[in-house]
Write a protein that holds these residues in place. Structure first.
Motif, mmCIF file in Angstrom:
data_model
loop_
_atom_site.group_PDB
_atom_site.id
_atom_site.type_symbol
_atom_site.label_atom_id
_atom_site.label_comp_id
_atom_site.label_asym_id
_atom_site.label_seq_id
_atom_site.Cartn_x
_atom_site.Cartn_y
_atom_site.Cartn_z
ATOM 1 N N UNK A 47 0.725 -1.250 0.011
ATOM 2 C CA UNK A 47 -0.140 -0.155 0.113
ATOM 3 C C UNK A 47 0.810 1.402 -0.019
ATOM 4 N N UNK A 48 1.966 1.097 0.315
ATOM 5 C CA UNK A 48 2.997 2.658 0.403
ATOM 6 C C UNK A 48 3.284 2.733 -1.090
ATOM 7 N N UNK A 49 3.981 3.961 -1.244
ATOM 8 C CA UNK A 49 4.511 4.084 -2.582
ATOM 9 C C UNK A 49 5.454 3.386 -3.252
ATOM 10 N N UNK A 50 6.490 2.748 -2.522
ATOM 11 C CA UNK A 50 7.231 1.730 -3.150
ATOM 12 C C UNK A 50 6.686 0.333 -3.722
ATOM 13 N N UNK A 51 5.603 0.154 -2.861
ATOM 14 C CA UNK A 51 4.580 -1.151 -3.145
ATOM 15 C C UNK A 51 4.046 -0.986 -4.491
ATOM 16 N N UNK A 52 3.253 0.090 -4.472
ATOM 17 C CA UNK A 52 2.135 0.473 -5.417
ATOM 18 C C UNK A 52 3.111 0.783 -6.765
ATOM 19 N N UNK A 53 4.187 1.376 -6.828
ATOM 20 C CA UNK A 53 4.926 1.554 -7.940
ATOM 21 C C UNK A 53 5.435 0.159 -8.319
ATOM 22 N N UNK A 54 5.987 -0.535 -7.554
ATOM 23 C CA UNK A 54 6.489 -1.608 -8.042
ATOM 24 C C UNK A 54 5.326 -2.793 -8.433
ATOM 25 N N UNK A 56 2.660 -1.855 -10.002
ATOM 26 C CA UNK A 56 2.477 -1.181 -11.473
ATOM 27 C C UNK A 56 3.329 -1.590 -12.526
ATOM 28 N N UNK A 57 4.824 -1.578 -12.147
ATOM 29 C CA UNK A 57 5.712 -1.908 -13.008
ATOM 30 C C UNK A 57 5.732 -3.554 -13.129
ATOM 31 N N UNK A 58 5.431 -4.192 -12.118
ATOM 32 C CA UNK A 58 5.207 -5.697 -12.290
ATOM 33 C C UNK A 58 4.301 -6.046 -13.374
ATOM 34 N N UNK A 59 3.138 -5.474 -13.327
ATOM 35 C CA UNK A 59 2.353 -5.654 -14.249
ATOM 36 C C UNK A 59 2.509 -5.491 -15.561
ATOM 37 N N UNK A 60 3.190 -4.316 -15.902
ATOM 38 C CA UNK A 60 3.741 -3.783 -17.075
ATOM 39 C C UNK A 60 4.927 -4.779 -17.749
ATOM 40 N N UNK A 61 5.593 -5.096 -16.708
ATOM 41 C CA UNK A 61 6.909 -5.986 -17.286
ATOM 42 C C UNK A 61 6.295 -7.587 -17.591
ATOM 43 N N UNK A 62 5.274 -7.973 -16.973
ATOM 44 C CA UNK A 62 4.649 -9.438 -17.360
ATOM 45 C C UNK A 62 4.569 -9.298 -18.905
ATOM 46 N N UNK A 63 3.972 -8.221 -19.436
ATOM 47 C CA UNK A 63 3.429 -8.111 -20.708
ATOM 48 C C UNK A 63 4.820 -8.406 -21.695
ATOM 49 N N UNK A 64 5.940 -8.091 -21.117
ATOM 50 C CA UNK A 64 7.438 -8.318 -21.759
ATOM 51 C C UNK A 64 7.701 -9.684 -21.622
ATOM 52 N N UNK A 65 7.765 -9.953 -20.340
ATOM 53 C CA UNK A 65 8.662 -11.367 -19.940
ATOM 54 C C UNK A 65 7.514 -12.448 -20.260
ATOM 55 N N UNK A 290 2.047 6.477 -13.123
ATOM 56 C CA UNK A 290 3.157 7.299 -12.344
ATOM 57 C C UNK A 290 2.657 8.839 -12.500
ATOM 58 N N UNK A 291 2.047 9.092 -13.603
ATOM 59 C CA UNK A 291 1.598 10.661 -13.486
ATOM 60 C C UNK A 291 0.411 10.802 -12.685
ATOM 61 N N UNK A 292 -0.386 9.935 -12.511
ATOM 62 C CA UNK A 292 -1.796 10.288 -11.632
ATOM 63 C C UNK A 292 -1.172 10.310 -10.272
ATOM 64 N N UNK A 293 -0.111 9.547 -9.869
ATOM 65 C CA UNK A 293 0.383 9.754 -8.506
ATOM 66 C C UNK A 293 1.610 10.730 -8.429
ATOM 67 N N UNK A 294 1.787 11.434 -9.365
ATOM 68 C CA UNK A 294 2.662 12.531 -9.289
ATOM 69 C C UNK A 294 4.179 11.909 -9.144
ATOM 70 N N UNK A 295 4.570 10.744 -9.644
ATOM 71 C CA UNK A 295 5.782 10.375 -9.433
ATOM 72 C C UNK A 295 6.778 10.283 -11.063
ATOM 73 N N UNK A 296 7.710 10.682 -10.654
ATOM 74 C CA UNK A 296 8.929 10.828 -11.887
ATOM 75 C C UNK A 296 9.572 9.657 -12.409
#
Length: 328
Positions: A47-54, A56-65, A290-296
């Motif tokens: 639920x924290x920032x690191x967790x939610x970012x990870x 989101x990236x895991x979901x995106x990486x699944x499409x690649x791997x 990332x944009x929705x959460x203001x992250x760079x």
């Protein structure tokens, strides 16, 4: 949201970086990688920032791997527990760890048994600078006002931070050192309670990231005076950088997130992971999150990230003892 991409796989000296050079036999070894699910250790709570970012990236990486990327939260020790477990995992590329700036601070604070040298870097995914933020009714209208008062009144400005030795304390200490000021550092258990204390008038300012104060700034309760970075933060429109406000510039301190694997992981596996996760960072859903959460998004490949981490470690290895925080 800004997207910075640094590419170019090169050999690192002392950084555990992957090389692009492999023999035909070794390259063949990773030809079918991955062929089973990948575990992604997150060293902080769900639920924290690191967790939610990870996630989101895991979901995106699944499409690649073309394989599941499953997040596993291993909390404790300010990130040390999860990163230690990740560094000790099997060196086959199927356990990747989210590594954060704490990998380069905790060892110098005497709070972690491992260092960046226990990992091979896979890539960087995010960076956030500090922003000096005050209440909307603060008498300081500019960063120059703030620093002038701090210089004239050593120790009187109460600066709330995310914990003694935590990244926002170190960012404020670096500002102190470079500007000749002296703050009264007030530690809290994270950025959120420091911001709450600011809203309640218990501290005068906080040096936390733009995303962490975004909603309160937008609601008119807080006001950011400057961003401690080379460029403004998109989530704080109209807020200038420290250099633009005062002419002062130095090697700023901020928080970052990246990925690592155990140090003995084969280079060609590291390269495959680096390329796959970098592609994941280009996914439209990930960018939208990332944009929705203001992250760079700041994307670096294995070599570039390895060098960046090494430089961070060297800097904190000097700064933390200077602050009297080293417990080695």
């Amino acid at each position: 949201m800004s997207l910075t991409v640094v590419l170019g796989m090169t050999v690192l000296t002392g950084c555990g970086g992957a090389t692009a050079k492999t023999s035909g036999a070794r390259a063949g070894k990773s030809a079918d990688f991955p062929n089973k699910p990948i575990s992604l250790i997150v060293p902080f709570a769900a639920g924290g920032g690191t967790d939610t970012t990870a996630r989101a990236l895991a979901k995106a990486a699944e499409k690649v791997f073309k394989q599941p990327v499953t997040v596993v939260n291993k909390t404790g020790g300010g990130g040390s527990v999860g990163m230690t477990e990740g560094s000790n995992a099997k060196s086959d590329g199927y356990t990747v760890t989210v590594v954060t700036v704490e990998l380069t601070t905790l060892p110098h604070l005497g709070l972690s048994p491992i260092t960046y040298q226990n990992f091979k870097p896979v890539g960087m995914m995010n960076y956030e600078p500090a922003a000096i933020t005050v209440r909307a009714d603060s008498p300081w209208q500019t960063m120059k006002d703030f620093l002038d008062y701090a210089k004239a009144n050593p120790g009187k400005v109460r600066l709330g931070n995310s914990g003694t030795g935590a990244i926002w304390h170190l960012a404020a200490a670096a500002l102190e050192k470079e500007t000749g000021t002296k703050f009264n550092h007030i530690p809290f258990e994270g950025a959120a309670p420091a911001i709450t204390a600011l809203l309640g008038g218990h501290v005068d300012a906080v040096p936390v990231s733009p995303p962490e104060v975004k909603s309160q700034v937008e609601s008119g309760k807080l006001r950011s005076l400057a961003v401690l970075d080379d460029k403004p933060a998109e989530v704080l429109p109209g807020v200038k950088t420290l250099k633009e406000e005062t002419g002062i510039a130095f090697d700023y301190i901020g928080t970052w997130r990246g990925l690592g694997v155990p140090k003995d992981t084969p280079d060609e596996i590291v390269q495959a992971l680096s390329e796959g996760f970098l592609k994941g960072m280009e996914d439209e859903e990930f960018k939208a999150f990332m944009k929705k959460n203001g992250l760079t998004i700041v994307s670096k490949d294995s070599s570039s990230f390895g060098q960046y981490v090494k430089e961070n470690d060297e800097r904190f290895g000097k700064l933390i003892p200077e602050l009297g925080l080293s417990k080695k």
